[in-house]
Design an enzyme around this catalytic site. Structure first.
Site, short mmCIF file in Angstrom:
data_model
loop_
_atom_site.label_atom_id
_atom_site.label_comp_id
_atom_site.label_asym_id
_atom_site.label_seq_id
_atom_site.Cartn_x
_atom_site.Cartn_y
_atom_site.Cartn_z
N GLU A 1 -8.64 13.91 7.99
CA GLU A 1 -9.67 14.75 8.58
C GLU A 1 -9.08 15.69 9.63
O GLU A 1 -9.41 16.87 9.69
CB GLU A 1 -10.77 13.89 9.21
CG GLU A 1 -11.66 13.20 8.21
CD GLU A 1 -12.93 12.66 8.83
OE1 GLU A 1 -13.95 12.59 8.14
OE2 GLU A 1 -12.89 12.33 10.03
N ASP B 1 0.86 -1.18 0.00
CA ASP B 1 0.00 0.00 0.00
C ASP B 1 0.90 1.24 0.00
O ASP B 1 2.09 1.15 0.32
CB ASP B 1 -0.90 -0.04 1.24
CG ASP B 1 -1.80 1.16 1.33
OD1 ASP B 1 -2.31 1.61 0.29
OD2 ASP B 1 -2.00 1.67 2.44
#
Length: 1177
Positions: free
Chosen positions: A511, A414
């Site tokens: 976020e 990843d």
């Protein structure tokens, strides 16, 4: 008749989407629903007893024996033992029964002790006191007596006794904080929410008066998924229906934090709780070594059958001559003469099978298991793989794949959180083409020299002021961030209203970075209080927005939305997500300008998000509520229905702007593009032209500043030098991912990038694109092989492939004729000839598809997948070896992996050092076991030619029994744990040594056959060397004649010393433990033989070995023969090693020779220095 009962049964079994099999109904507090509402159907559920143990006192012996004899090797030796008991065999049943009994007993004791510990833990858990509500009062009882439907009270710092639906808490807003460290390893506090209609019940009496039923799915092990609904009954007949999700579920094993008490109703108890369901292990993975070992075992089983068959035939051929079938000293009985010939032949065949059965190593499986189990601790004890920043070390979730770490050919990794830090820093935002760049803020810390607001480009006019503030409000409201309470923050406590002391918690670092960055631009998110989100604007005024709905983020939609109502009554839908998911849903806004900025930021390696909104009139909002409510309360296909609802709601948006965050690195900045990129394709050219247009090449000498994990680039470079292909699988944009790949050296300056993207397929057909790429890579295939593409030569031309998720779907999609193999094979051929592959815009299941595609290709390479997030779990489970990075996206990847490491950089040592050594050790162990058993049993085969195939045994029963258990077992076990054929520093410094063991090199047929023939040669030397000595010297000094037991003892002695010294010659890493075990094993054999043959044992009916060993050692020729035969046996192996090192040395042997020369040189220098100093004195 009760019509309501019939109606309920018809509805449940015949109509509607909910089926009794897929859902259950729970009556809260065991209270029947009001008359006419729903029929009361009592349901039986298990109690709350946890049983993690496998056995009981009564079933331990039969169940354990059944499980152990399911193993082929154990079952085989059981059959041999039974044959020895049933028919007249040449060896005692003890010779097979005792080793089998030893193996079974040791395994049973180990498993029994482990199960006893589980029983103790279960009892402690099941007898824990629990408070529950009964008739309006608080009652205390043991945890195991809880039932589904009981209302439970849990206090702060207590563990939830079962899976509960959260009804109410001592907090006014109906929330509570829990930690799930015992479930998934995450230590952060998670917020859960009480049911809206019950959160006001704070006393036992209130809770006891609750009339409600819960319908939910049947138990399933996913910790992060729950589907249900609650029907709350009041005075009215129609119940209030509320959806239940994972945010309302409190799991057994989690701990209540920062909340005085909560009330919940038990829905899953005992072995149906999610924690208990997760006790089940993942599907078993088998290593390549284990597969080779089983194949070799079958080969030796065939050899065993062949030996027995040959001896049976030759016996009857030999007995066919007169007087040989019935010699004068062994007359047959009448019953023996009348026995059927085929029955006699079959009995003899079984007898020979018993005689030669020791060629199958019974103790090999036990030794391999011990080696894997004990060897796994070397990873967990490795201090170099401990991360001081996080306080985390490596974890081993399974020890069955240790050696597989040394066979990896493909690494699928990843990007975010694995190659990069996943520590996000807000860089800029673009609102209608105007760019805002605040000074860096990260995790609540303002970096040095940060003051004021730095704005690039012109400020928006007065007309755009409203859009600007709407953008800032959107980022302050569209998230799932929690604000830490004052009592959770270490140090001085400050009110969130100050705006500068907010500590934000979220499962997504993006976020937090966005909310922190907007705080620097004047808007601060304060808290969520009583379903109202509060923000502090630039004028220090608090604005309150009622949170109406949250449309959660998922990896398929790649966006999230919130619906809020402002203080003026206006209803807004704010949406943020990836540009590919936002732009198609936008009908208004400065799309071209914002798209341009997004592409420019993607080139610089920044993670981008787009923000959009729309106003909802009350009628529209009512329709949205109806749509969402219908989807939320569905028990079947809830996720699918929610996705369809989200798709209808999130459309016709107005684009506000975009954000850019950077994955922060603490120690290194990668600088690339110091000369033009060798990339091809429209997107690559667009990236380059846009970069030059922005003037970045002239302003900085580097276009991109990508912030990677520490030593990520070094790790990838080392893996490529080791001959391992590295693929990056990510959901990010192509430009962002490509820039990261350059920074981490996956792509190099001379890498020619090839694109297999949706845009290119739209211009040409998939068939044409694939064939064009195939021609390009195959043109250079002669110079691009496994041995040279990963050498990282600066002058070598190589290729890098970029593919996106949509293109992969087309490749995997079956064609009209029902086949998809041609495209897949062509795609695989292209990938094989590329030095690196980047797969972007990948969904989690597509990552697993890629891994499976490579895993099942015709070469069957060993694959490894590494990731840190829940979206990486599918590929981690699919790969041969799955490694989870203990990162910031939770521990789901680490929980589902075979191994877990703190940082990506630790992968280098795990593969190149630990994996290399594990494979070397266990491959030697397997080959050595087969070798020493060939040495052991082949003289017995030869002996039959000299004893008329009478099934006479060559060795004594004690030697047959203890050869594999005692005399030769410990040295190879210790070798397989401690051997280092080259030093750890050398393995780390020279990754190319990894190639010497690639493709299961040490367990190939050529090596296996060499070890087998070496065993046969040594057996021939043992047998015929002793035979020729007996021909010439058959009398000892005192006139006694050597017998057959002395002959067998001589052969056995030479064999034990030879196989042990063979292992000593193979040992490169000597410690005092090696010396103790190797020489101690030989000493033990000598001492045992002296005692066994020097004492009359009262429990033996015969004493055939009495004084045999001492008599043998009293003969001078026997000593000479022992020494000579050991030397002759070891000589071929020594010569082979010397010649191979001189004529065809491998890279490992060259390094060993260099190290030996260096060691000798250092010793010589030291001796000369000592000599000169003494002379000068």
């Amino acid at each position: 008749m009760d019509c309501s009962l019939v109606r309920t049964l018809v509805h449940r079994y015949c109509a509607g989407e909910e089926n009794c099999v897929d859902s259950r109904t729970i009556y809260v507090g065991h209270r029947e629903p009001p008359p006419g509402a729903e029929a009361y159907i009592p349901q039986r559920h298990p109690d709350n007893r946890i049983v993690s143990s496998k056995y009981t006192f009564w079933n331990f012996i039969p169940k354990n024996l059944f499980e152990q004899f399911r193993r082929i090797a154990n079952f085989y030796f059981l059959i041999i033992f039974l044959v020895q008991l049933i028919i007249d065999t040449p060896t005692s049943p003890v010779t097979s029964g005792l080793p089998l009994f030893f193996v079974i007993t040791v395994t049973a004791i180990k498993q029994g002790y482990e199960d006893w510990l589980r029983h103790k833990a279960d009892n402690a858990m099941n007898q824990c006191p629990v408070h529950f509500i009964q008739h309006g009062k608080l009652v205390r009882k043991q945890s195991r007596k809880l039932r589904v439907g009981d209302i439970v009270m849990v206090k702060e710092d207590e563990t939830f006794p079962c899976d509960l639906i959260f009804l109410s808490s001592s907090r006014g807003d109906g929330t509570c904080h829990v930690t799930t460290a015992s479930l998934d390893g995450e230590s952060s506090h998670k917020t859960h929410y009480a049911v809206q209609d019950t959160k006001g019940f704070h006393t036992e009496e209130d809770i006891d008066g609750l009339h409600a039923t819960i319908e939910c799915e049947q138990p399933q092990p996913d910790l992060y998924k729950f589907v249900g609904r609650i029907n709350v009954y009041s005075d009215r007949n129609d119940p209030v229906v509320r959806p239940l999700g994972s945010e309302n579920l409190l799991l057994r094993g989690a701990t209540l934090k920062n909340t005085e008490k909560i009330f919940g109703v038990a829905i899953y108890t005992g072995m149906e709780t999610k924690m208990a369901l997760n006790y089940q292990s993942k599907s078993q993975k088998r290593s390549a070594v284990e597969k080779s070992m089983n194949v070799f075992l079958i080969v030796y089983l065939c050899i065993l059958v062949s030996k027995a068959l040959i001896n049976t035939v030759l016996k009857y051929v030999w007995q066919s001559e007169p007087f040989r079938d019935e010699p004068w000293y062994n007359h047959k009985t009448e019953s023996e003469r009348q026995r059927n010939l085929f029955l006699r032949a079959f009995t003899d065949f079984l007898a020979f099978m018993v005689l030669f059965n020791y060629i199958i190593p019974v103790s090999m499986y036990v030794t391999v298991e011990m080696q894997k189990f004990l060897g796994s601790y070397f990873i967990t004890w490795d201090e170099d793989m401990f991360d001081e920043d996080t306080g985390e070390g490596p974890l081993v979730n399974t020890s069955d794949l240790n050696e597989e770490l040394g066979q990896v050919e493909y690494v699928f990794t990843d990007k975010t959180g694995t190659l990069t830090e996943n520590n996000m820093e807000f860089k800029e935002c673009c609102i209608e083409g105007h760019v805002y760049v605040p000074h860096a803020v990260c995790n609540g810390q303002v970096l040095p020299d940060a003051s004021g607001i730095d704005m690039i480009d012109s400020s928006p006019g007065a007309g755009a002021r409203e859009r600007e503030e709407l953008f800032f409000r959107a980022l302050c409201l569209c998230h799932t961030i929690q604000v830490k309470d004052d009592d959770d923050v270490d140090g001085p406590r400050k009110s969130p209203d100050s705006g500068k002391s907010c500590v934000y918690i979220s499962s997504s670092p993006d976020e937090v970075a966005l909310v922190e960055g907007i705080q620097r631009l004047g808007f601060t998110y304060l808290r969520l209080k009583e379903n109202y989100m509060e923000i502090l604007n630039r004028e220090n005024g608090v604005e309150r927005f009622e949170l109406l709905e949250i449309l959660s983020f998922d990896s398929v939609r790649r966006r999230m939305s919130v619906i809020v109502r402002s203080a003026t009554g206006e209803i807004y839908l704010f949406c943020k997500g990836a540009d590919s998911s936002i732009f198609p849903r936008v009908i208004e806004g400065k799309v071209d300008q914002i798209r341009s900025r997004v592409e420019r930021n993607a080139v610089e390696g920044l993670r981008t998000l787009c923000v959009a909104y729309k106003r909802l009139i009350p009628e529209e909002y009512e329709g949205v509520c109806t749509l969402l409510q219908a989807a939320k309360v569905a028990l079947q296909d809830r996720e699918k229905k929610l996705a369809e609802a989200y798709e209808q709601i999130e459309k016709d948006l107005i684009l506000l702007g975009a954000t850019a965050v950077e994955d922060r690195n603490l120690k290194q900045w990668s600088r690339i593009l110091q000369k033009p990129l060798p990339i091809t394709g429209e997107i690559a050219n667009h990236v380059l032209s846009r970069t030059r247009k922005e003037g970045l090449l002239s302003r900085h000498r580097s276009v991109t500043r990508l912030r990677l994990q520490e030593k990520a680039a070094d790790t990838i470079e080392a893996l490529q030098k080791a001959g391992i292909k590295v693929w990056v699988l990510t959901g990010d944009k192509m430009e962002t991912a490509a820039a990261t790949c350059y920074a981490c050296k996956l792509f190099r300056r001379n890498t020619q990038l090839l694109e297999l993207t949706t845009k290119k397929i739209e211009e040409q057909s998939l068939h044409d694109v694939l064939f064009e790429l195939s021609k390009t890579v195959l043109r250079h295939s002669g110079s691009l092989t496994r041995d040279n593409f990963s050498g990282l030569s600066a002058d070598m031309q190589d290729h890098g492939l970029i593919i996106d998720g949509a293109a992969l779907s087309l490749i995997m999609k079956p064609r009209e004729d029902g086949s998809c193999g041609n495209y897949r094979e062509l795609f695989l051929e292209i990938c094989r000839n590329c030095s690196a592959v980047l797969c972007c815009r990948m969904a989690p299941l597509q990552k697993a598809q890629i891994v499976k595609l490579i895993k099942l290709s015709k070469e069957h390479p060993i694959t490894l997948a590494i990731g840190d997030g829940a979206n990486d779990v599918s590929m981690i489970l699919e790969a041969h070896v799955g490694i989870g990075v203990i990162g910031k996206e939770g521990r789901q990847a680490a929980r589902n992996s075979d191994y877990a490491i703190p940082k990506f950089k630790h992968l280098k040592k795990m593969l190149l050092v630990h994996g290399h050594l594990y494979y070397i050790r266990i491959s030697e162990l397997v080959q050595y076991f087969f070798y020493k058993n060939v040495c052991f049993i082949f003289p017995q085969f030869l002996y039959q030619f000299f004893c008329g195939f009478s099934q006479q045994t060559l060795y004594d029963t004690a030697y047959l029994t203890l050869y594999n258990i005692s005399f030769t077992s410990l040295p190879i076990l210790l070798y397989s744990l401690m051997e280092q054929h080259v030093s750890i520093d050398t393995l780390r410094r020279d990754p190319s040594l990894y190639r010497d063991i690639a493709k299961n090199a040490l367990l190939r047929w050529r090596v296996f056959i060499y070890w087998t023939f070496l065993g046969v040669f040594d057996a021939l030397v043992f047998f015929f060397g002793a035979y020729f000595m007996f021909e010439n010297t058959t009398v000892t000094s005192n006139g006694q004649i050597f017998g057959n037991w002395t002959f067998g003892t001589l052969v056995f002695t030479v064999m034990v010393f030879t196989v042990t010294l063979k292992l000593a010659l193979d040992t490169h890493y000597w410690t005092w433990i090696n010396h103790f075990v190797i020489w101690g094993s030989l000493l033990f054999y000598v001492v045992f033989s002296l005692l066994w043959g020097g004492i009359i044992w009262p429990f033996l009916s015969y004493q055939r070995m009495y004084f045999v060993f001492i008599q043998m050692l009293s003969s001078g020729p026997a000593w000479l023969v022992i020494i000579l035969l050991i030397t002759v046996s070891l000589l071929p192996d020594v010569l082979k090693k010397v010649l191979c090192r001189q004529l065809w040395p491998s890279a490992t042997e060259k390094v060993q020779t260099e190290n030996q020369c260096l060691s000798v040189e250092q010793s010589t220098v030291f001796m000369l220095s000592q000599t000169s100093s003494s002379l000068s004195f």
